[in-house]
Design an enzyme around this catalytic site. Structure first.
Site, PDB file in Angstrom:
ATOM      1  N   LYS A 276       0.652  -1.339   0.122  1.00  0.00           N
ATOM      2  CA  LYS A 276       0.074   0.172   0.436  1.00  0.00           C
ATOM      3  C   LYS A 276       0.583   1.199  -0.258  1.00  0.00           C
ATOM      4  CE  LYS A 276      -3.768  -2.414   2.876  1.00  0.00           C
ATOM      5  NZ  LYS A 276      -4.317  -2.129   2.170  1.00  0.00           N
ATOM      6  N   ARG A 350     -10.144 -11.553   2.841  1.00  0.00           N
ATOM      7  CA  ARG A 350     -10.953 -12.854   2.083  1.00  0.00           C
ATOM      8  C   ARG A 350     -10.183 -14.105   1.963  1.00  0.00           C
ATOM      9  NH1 ARG A 350     -11.541  -9.633  -2.969  1.00  0.00           N
ATOM     10  NH2 ARG A 350     -11.292  -7.681  -1.897  1.00  0.00           N
TER      11      ARG A 350
END
Length: 499
Positions: A276, A350
């Site tokens: 990020k 996820r």
């Protein structure tokens, strides 16, 4: 827990309970606490002798609007010295406005001063509970000060409830339990990641379990590998801090329905090798907010008398870049054998939740599964910082959660599970891909929900993407982590118990 208010319900006699209290003040039986009266009904509260004139004229002179966030201080004389009267607006007196009014009062409570709150007198129990929850949570401040220092800074608030009104008294007790749980969720999420490793989170869960009568089991890397939890292991592989799966159990006597709550517990998310930007990492200590909400909700079940069996699963890992980190292009094998091609290591939530959901389906065999996760920026873009995104495979479950969100002040918006978007999960080398191969803009939050649905075994399931609501400052939520999901889960599970 840095909720700065100690709240006590005080039975008040029928027939002018505030007037009776003010008479006691005049007689010297009070220590100088502030007195809180609702603008709505202030004209008939018996205040005129203490204000030096009609209450209606005082309300007009000080522009007390009655809005749910307005607190208007007025000087009054009761006894041998001036006192402070706080005129509190209740808005339309709905549960939502009562919660806002309580939060505004909680934010204003002054250290070293007591408070006598008569503002919720005569309100139904659900409004009393909302007011008390707002009052407590409005005082929340995250702090790493010692327990002794935090306790010394607490403020005493006495809340008048009608004598013999067991509904109002029970509502205040429930509000205390819920507020303590939300405070716990906020504390866990606000804790800096330098301290908050997966092992630390597991230790906090064990502490909560011991205090709340919950069963607890923590699977560390050896057990995770032996049992096939490949998603959790892959996400945690790049960190020096080992991952774990935390399992909490609440099993009251006679429980029939079994609910599993699964929470994303990424204690820090750098994005892994799909790193990020710096600004994207600033809030990533809260990337375990879903797991925090599960731990917090579990902590209050016994005190609230929930009669449904609940298992909490928190998939905890730190997502970091290193020579041992998972790579784009890797294929991992989840619990139960399904495989995923990893195309972006920053879509890691996820991957850990897939293990937890598959374990719940094949081993725990629950009646209902609900997962919570700060999963996608797409949900935040779509719904902002107030609403949580709700995906559900079952209409009745969706309706119950939407209702719990409205009642608790943690609203949800149901989003579609669009089967036509399922091709986003296609992979030429595995059962699924964790993000689409295509670079075309797609419905990122929906695709993530479709991915998770693959691991639920067709059971009634709901997914709450709380990426926006768990982190932003809105309404009575305070600054930093909000603890979103804790209140709505407790309301929903309480409704389950009632049913």
């Amino acid at each position: 827990m840095p909720i700065d208010i100690r709240l006590t319900a005080i039975p008040a006699p029928a027939g002018g309970p505030l007037a009776a209290h003010l008479a006691a003040v005049t007689g010297g039986a009070d220590d100088g606490e502030d007195i809180v009266v609702a603008v709505q009904g202030a004209e008939t509260a018996g205040l005129d002798p203490y204000l030096g004139g009609p209450a209606a004229e005082v309300l007009a002179a000080c522009d007390a609007t009655g809005k749910a966030v307005d607190v208007t201080p007025v000087a009054m004389r009761a006894g041998d010295k001036p006192r402070r009267l706080l005129l509190l607006g209740l808005g339309d007196e709905s549960a939502a406005d009562m919660r806002k009014a309580g939060a505004a009062l909680g934010q204003r409570a002054a250290p070293g001063r007591g408070m006598l709150a008569a503002a919720a007198l005569g309100q139904p129990p659900e409004a009393v509970r909302a007011f008390a929850e707002g009052l407590l949570l409005g005082s929340y401040r995250f702090s790493l000060a010692s327990d002794a220092a935090r306790e010394a800074g607490r403020r005493e608030v006495r809340m008048l409830v009608p004598a013999g009104d067991h509904g109002a008294t029970a509502a205040v007790s429930a509000a205390r339990a819920v507020a303590e749980a939300v405070g716990l969720a906020r504390d866990l999420s606000n804790m800096p990641s330098s301290r908050k490793t997966p092992a630390w989170l597991a230790g906090e869960a064990a502490r909560v379990a011991a205090a709340s009568g919950l069963a607890v089991r923590v699977r560390e890397p050896g057990e995770l590998a032996a049992e096939g939890f490949g998603g959790i292991l892959a996400v945690g592989a790049g960190s020096a801090q080992p991952p774990c799966l935390i399992e909490l159990g609440y099993h009251p006597p006679g429980a029939g329905t079994h609910v599993v709550l699964a929470g994303k517990g990424i204690t820090f998310d750098s994005g892994g090798l799909s790193l990020k930007p710096n600004d994207g990492m600033k809030a990533m200590k809260t990337d375990m907010a879903g797991g925090a909400a599960v731990i917090a909700a579990m902590s209050a079940l016994a005190e609230l008398g929930a009669t449904v069996r609940v298992t909490g699963l928190i998939a905890a890992a730190e997502n970091m870049p290193s020579g041992s980190a998972m790579r784009p292009g890797d294929v991992i094998t989840h619990f139960g054998g399904r495989t995923t091609e990893v195309l972006n290591t920053d879509a890691e939530g996820r991957l850990v939740l897939a293990d937890a959901l598959a374990y719940a389906d094949t081993v725990l065999e629950p009646d209902v599964v609900v997962d919570l996760a700060t999963l996608t920026g797409a949900a935040r873009v779509a719904l902002g910082g107030v609403l949580g995104a709700l995906y559900a495979s079952d209409d009745a479950l969706a309706g119950a959660l939407l209702a719990a969100g409205r009642q608790s002040g943690e609203p949800l918006w149901r989003m579609p599970l669009v089967d036509d978007y399922g091709d986003a999960l296609d992979s030429p080398v595995a059962d699924l891909a964790n993000v689409p191969h295509s670079s075309r803009p797609r419905a990122g939050s929906i695709e993530a929900a479709l991915f998770l649905r693959e691991f639920t075994g067709g059971r009634p399931w709901a997914h709450l993407d709380i990426a926006g609501a768990a982190r932003f400052s809105e309404g009575d939520q305070g600054k930093g982590a909000t603890g979103f999901g804790t209140r709505l889960l407790l309301h929903w599970l309480g409704d389950f118990s009632s049913a």
